[in-house]
Design an enzyme around this catalytic site. Structure first.
Site, PDB file in Angstrom:
ATOM      1  N   SER A 156       0.746  -1.372   0.112  1.00 22.18           N
ATOM      2  CA  SER A 156       0.012   0.057   0.002  1.00 22.18           C
ATOM      3  C   SER A 156       1.027   1.177  -0.088  1.00 22.18           C
ATOM      4  CB  SER A 156      -1.091  -0.234   1.160  1.00 22.18           C
ATOM      5  OG  SER A 156      -1.936   0.917   1.211  1.00 22.18           O
ATOM      6  N   ASP A 245     -10.103  -4.016  -4.671  1.00 20.96           N
ATOM      7  CA  ASP A 245      -9.297  -3.307  -4.216  1.00 20.96           C
ATOM      8  C   ASP A 245      -9.443  -1.713  -4.929  1.00 20.96           C
ATOM      9  OD1 ASP A 245      -7.356  -1.561  -3.055  1.00 20.96           O
ATOM     10  OD2 ASP A 245      -5.657  -3.165  -2.854  1.00 20.96           O
ATOM     11  N   HIS A 275      -7.971  -5.345  -0.268  1.00 16.94           N
ATOM     12  CA  HIS A 275      -6.800  -4.605   0.260  1.00 16.94           C
ATOM     13  C   HIS A 275      -6.462  -5.300   1.619  1.00 16.94           C
ATOM     14  CE1 HIS A 275      -4.180  -1.066  -0.210  1.00 16.94           C
ATOM     15  NE2 HIS A 275      -4.270  -0.956   1.313  1.00 16.94           N
TER      16      HIS A 275
END
Length: 304
Positions: A156, A245, A275
């Site tokens: 991320s 995601d 995610h």
């Protein structure tokens, strides 16, 4: 494919709680630690030979770090791990499972770095810390893995910072980018398709950016949006994304741009996952399979 049914309970619990975007940064950090550190089964942590606290250079002073070593005498590759959390939340403890998994699964020494968080330290602080930390580790490889193989990894926002570091530190052998944020201003279908209901949502992403970037920040700066940077000559990459995601399409776009620039890249979008799946293996066999597959791909790059 529908969302992995094993994740239904987790998504329901998240939906029942207060959104991170409605919390203070301090409270959001506490909630994230409760979701990760406080709930993980101890037996789910990959075994490693040793763990020790350390310091690495940041852009504005030393940063806390944690060093994970595999079994054996080495020499080993060294991997600098930059944790996710929107540049606002996350720490060495929340991402210990990822550090352990990479260490054990790739026979590498993993140096996890506790870079400065926003809003206390706004852009480009985290990016500058990531670059400085990777450069420092690169200068001390004999203290870590002992070989000349150095890579970066992150998920991320940590994937974002890993991509940024790879663009600024020559000589890296590989990069692992797990559902990375790559272009703040990009218009990607997955941001609308997966804007709500899949853990990371649109309000939280906007809150993260608002905490990290000032109103006058140039959002096209490659240190924030690495998709807009110079990609030729970068190290080989493994880029993984999840079907549900909001960051899916920009991760795929970054992989495609790397390939177009002549960089060897392996890109996988795992169906049915969301995610954050890298920390969801204890509750989902499908997530664990994706983690294992990702690390196996990264291990191949490091062996080369």
């Amino acid at each position: 494919m529908p969302v992995d049914p094993s994740l239904a309970g987790l998504l329901e619990a998240i939906a029942a709680g207060t959104p991170l975007s409605e919390l203070s940064p301090a409270d959001a950090r506490a909630v994230f630690r409760a979701m990760t550190v406080d709930t993980r089964p101890p037996q789910s942590l990959a075994p490693v030979a040793s763990i020790e606290d350390d310091k690495v250079a940041g852009a504005d002073g030393p940063l806390a770090a944690r060093v994970y070593r595999p079994d054996g005498a080495g020499p080993f590759p060294t991997v600098v791990l930059l944790h996710g959390g929107g540049w606002v939340i996350g720490d060495l403890d929340t991402h210990a499972p990822m550090a352990r998994a990479i260490c054990a699964g790739t026979d590498s020494v993993v140096v996890a770095v506790d870079y400065r968080l926003a809003p206390e330290a706004r852009f480009p602080a985290a990016a500058q810390d990531a670059i400085a930390a990777v450069r420092d580790v690169q200068s001390r490889l004999v203290e870590y893995g002992g070989s000349d193989v150095l890579a970066v990894a992150g998920d991320s926002a940590g994937g974002n910072l890993s991509a940024v570091a790879a663009q600024h530190v020559p000589g890296l052998a590989a990069q692992l980018l797990v559902y990375p944020a790559t272009d703040v201003l990009g218009d990607f279908p997955s941001r609308a398709e997966n804007a709500h209901g899949y853990f990371l949502d649109e309000p939280t992403m906007a809150w993260f950016i608002g905490c990290y970037a000032d109103a006058d920040t140039d959002l096209t700066d490659p240190r924030l949006s690495p998709l807009r940077g110079e990609l030729a000559g970068l190290p080989p990459a493994v880029v993984v994304t999840a079907e549900f995601d909001p960051l899916r399409d920009e991760g795929v776009a970054y992989a495609d741009a790397l390939a177009a620039a002549g960089v060897p890249v392996r890109q996988t979008t795992y169906p049915g996952l969301i995610h954050g799946f890298f920390d969801m293996g204890p509750w989902s066999a499908r997530c664990q399979d994706a983690v294992d597959d990702t690390i196996a791909q990264f291990a191949e790059l490091l062996r080369r």
